[in-house]
Design a protein around this motif. Structure first.
Motif, mmCIF file in Angstrom:
data_model
loop_
_atom_site.group_PDB
_atom_site.id
_atom_site.type_symbol
_atom_site.label_atom_id
_atom_site.label_comp_id
_atom_site.label_asym_id
_atom_site.label_seq_id
_atom_site.Cartn_x
_atom_site.Cartn_y
_atom_site.Cartn_z
ATOM 1 N N LYS A 36 -45.244 -0.307 20.352
ATOM 2 C CA LYS A 36 -44.893 -1.455 21.202
ATOM 3 C C LYS A 36 -44.225 -2.554 20.393
ATOM 4 N N LYS A 37 -44.774 -2.747 19.174
ATOM 5 C CA LYS A 37 -44.225 -3.793 18.313
ATOM 6 C C LYS A 37 -42.749 -3.555 18.063
ATOM 7 N N GLY A 38 -42.450 -2.265 17.734
ATOM 8 C CA GLY A 38 -41.063 -1.900 17.474
ATOM 9 C C GLY A 38 -40.192 -2.081 18.695
ATOM 10 N N ILE A 39 -40.711 -1.618 19.836
ATOM 11 C CA ILE A 39 -39.955 -1.726 21.092
ATOM 12 C C ILE A 39 -39.735 -3.188 21.455
ATOM 13 N N LYS A 40 -40.801 -3.985 21.311
ATOM 14 C CA LYS A 40 -40.698 -5.421 21.622
ATOM 15 C C LYS A 40 -39.618 -6.081 20.782
ATOM 16 N N LEU A 41 -39.642 -5.742 19.501
ATOM 17 C CA LEU A 41 -38.648 -6.340 18.597
ATOM 18 C C LEU A 41 -37.236 -5.968 19.028
ATOM 19 N N GLN A 42 -37.061 -4.686 19.371
ATOM 20 C CA GLN A 42 -35.736 -4.229 19.798
ATOM 21 C C GLN A 42 -35.309 -4.936 21.076
ATOM 22 N N LEU A 43 -36.252 -5.019 22.017
ATOM 23 C CA LEU A 43 -35.950 -5.692 23.292
ATOM 24 C C LEU A 43 -35.568 -7.143 23.067
ATOM 25 N N LEU A 44 -36.338 -7.785 22.185
ATOM 26 C CA LEU A 44 -36.042 -9.191 21.876
ATOM 27 C C LEU A 44 -34.647 -9.340 21.271
ATOM 28 N N LYS A 45 -34.301 -8.400 20.410
ATOM 29 C CA LYS A 45 -32.971 -8.450 19.777
ATOM 30 C C LYS A 45 -31.876 -8.330 20.838
ATOM 31 N N TYR A 46 -32.064 -7.340 21.745
ATOM 32 C CA TYR A 46 -31.061 -7.137 22.802
ATOM 33 C C TYR A 46 -30.965 -8.368 23.712
ATOM 34 N N ALA A 48 -31.724 -11.454 23.006
ATOM 35 C CA ALA A 48 -31.084 -12.561 22.281
ATOM 36 C C ALA A 48 -29.568 -12.379 22.252
ATOM 37 N N ALA A 49 -29.136 -11.129 22.013
ATOM 38 C CA ALA A 49 -27.694 -10.848 21.969
ATOM 39 C C ALA A 49 -27.048 -11.120 23.321
ATOM 40 N N ILE A 50 -27.721 -10.682 24.396
ATOM 41 C CA ILE A 50 -27.184 -10.905 25.753
ATOM 42 C C ILE A 50 -27.100 -12.402 26.057
ATOM 43 N N LEU A 51 -28.158 -13.121 25.688
ATOM 44 C CA LEU A 51 -28.180 -14.574 25.933
ATOM 45 C C LEU A 51 -27.042 -15.274 25.203
ATOM 46 N N ILE A 52 -26.832 -14.858 23.966
ATOM 47 C CA ILE A 52 -25.759 -15.473 23.176
ATOM 48 C C ILE A 52 -24.409 -15.200 23.836
ATOM 49 N N LEU A 53 -24.222 -13.937 24.259
ATOM 50 C CA LEU A 53 -22.955 -13.571 24.907
ATOM 51 C C LEU A 53 -22.724 -14.387 26.172
#
Lengths: 235, 184
Positions: A36-46, A48-53
């Motif tokens: 979950k930790k790994g998935i959460k981190l990945q989701l957060l990264k995605y 953040a990227a979408i928000l920035i875009l």
């Protein structure tokens, strides 16, 4: 930097862990918590990227200069005003009559000037405007009566002015009153009606005639003078 | 031969472990777990507890492996994680107690502990030290942390770390001298 010998020896101390230690660690690594930790981190990264875009998109899509148009100030109008305005009808037989509001002034008119409230002022102005319009478009009186009344009124005012008993404002008030009286004393008949449309048609006809004549003259002058060549240059 | 070298190479195993390769992770664990347990045992007397702490440390090593920047040695990075894990364990158990002693540091001789005894004996002496000064001694003497670093990690003053170290040295000297007398 070289480490002291005793430190190296102390650091090299080894203790063998229990045989099932790796199994325990492996289970822990396979647990959903770790995943979950790994998935959460990945989701957060995605995310953040979408928000920035999105934010960058909004930033560039916004118009740089905003033209703020000046506010349109509309004068207060009354529903009544529209009712009072004279109607120009295409029908030549239409009778145009003054609205009853005009008579109200006659009935309520006092020798002393009335100071009306704000609403009344607007109403009075509207009435005056309506009266002017009716005068220009509709002439519901005979020439003789008008002439008589006007001469009578002018004589009265002249005498009053010569005596110094009257001022200009009072003169205009008297004139207005006389106009209204004229309207009241002479009922409107169909014979006295002048169609506004007919007048307009007549004027337009005259204009057309003048324009046609001018055009004909121009064409004739061009034809009579063959040396003149009319050219059009685009540039 | 070259294949064996490739398999045992740390960077190769780290790369494989980053891809969640369980075999590579196991190889890294088997290589470093005895040393790491030895380190944890310096801080936590109870072997069961120290093993539990070591496993937690390895869990962090494998889950945060992407944070390893390849700048220092992998073993050093792991040791650091293990030390932090031990300290957090002791904090949870309320075993991190430091007693301040007003002492003149001018008279203190911060020399290295003379190793006139066998290393195994020294391990036992260290284990007998009180918790507070044992941690400071381990961090300073074994791991090579500076007083300022120890103070920052343990959230204490530099003066306290120096005092704790002095106490540890004094106690060790006493223990060694007693044992030497016994031997003689």
């Amino acid at each position: 930097m070289k480490q002291p010998k005793y430190r190296e020896e102390l650091q090299n101390r080894t203790i063998d862990p229990s045989s099932d230690s790796w199994e325990r660690l492996s289970k822990k690594l396979d647990s959903p918590k770790a995943k979950k930790k790994g998935i959460k981190l990945q989701l957060l990264k995605y995310a953040a990227a979408i928000l920035i875009l999105i934010s960058v998109g909004f930033y560039f899509s916004e118009p740089k200069e905003k033209v703020i148009s000046s506010p349109l100030i509309v004068a207060p109008t009354l529903k009544k005003q529209l009712d009072i305005l004279p109607e120009i009808n295409n029908d030549s037989q239409t009778e145009v009559a003054a609205k009853p509001e005009i008579y109200m002034i006659e009935k309520n008119s006092n020798p002393e000037p009335i100071i009306p409230s704000n609403k009344e002022i607007i109403h009075e102005e509207v009435v005056a405007y309506a009266a002017e319009e009716t005068e220009t478009l509709v002439i519901p009186v005979t020439e003789k009566t008008v002439h008589d009344t006007l001469t009578k009124t002018s004589l009265q005012t002249e005498t009053l002015l010569s005596e110094g008993k009257i001022i200009d404002d009072e003169v205009t008030q008297l004139l207005n009153e006389s106009k209204i009286r004229l309207l009241l004393n002479n009922p409107i008949t169909s014979k006295n009606v002048v169609s506004a449309q007919a007048l307009l048609n007549e004027v337009e006809g005259d204009l057309d005639k003048a324009l046609k004549e001018k055009l004909m003259e121009k064409i004739a002058s061009i034809l009579n003078n063959p040396k003149e060549v009319v050219t059009y240059q685009e540039n | 031969m070259s294949k064996v070298i490739k398999i045992n190479n740390d960077s190769h195993l780290i790369n494989k472990s980053l891809q969640n390769n369980r075999k590579a992770q196991k190889l890294l664990y088997e290589k470093y777990s005895p040393k790491m347990l030895g380190l944890c045992a310096y801080y936590i007397k109870d072997v069961q507890h120290s093993e539990e702490v070591m496993l937690n440390g390895f869990f962090k090593v494998f889950t945060k492996l992407s944070q390893y920047s390849n700048e220092g040695s992998f073993e050093g990075w792991m040791r650091r994680i293990m030390v932090f894990e031990c300290i957090s364990f002791l904090r949870k158990k309320n075993k991190l107690i430091f007693t301040d002693e007003i002492e003149s540091f001018e008279t203190m001789v911060i020399n290295e502990v003379e190793l006139a005894v066998a290393v195994e004996d020294l391990h036992n002496y260290i284990n007998e030290l009180p918790e507070g000064c044992k941690i400071v001694f381990n961090m300073y003497v074994i791991e090579g942390y500076k007083h300022t670093e120890i103070a920052k990690i343990l959230n204490i003053t530099v003066g306290t770390t120096k005092t704790q170290l002095h106490r540890a040295r004094k106690a060790l000297r006493k223990m060694i001298s007693i044992n030497q007398k016994k031997v003689l």
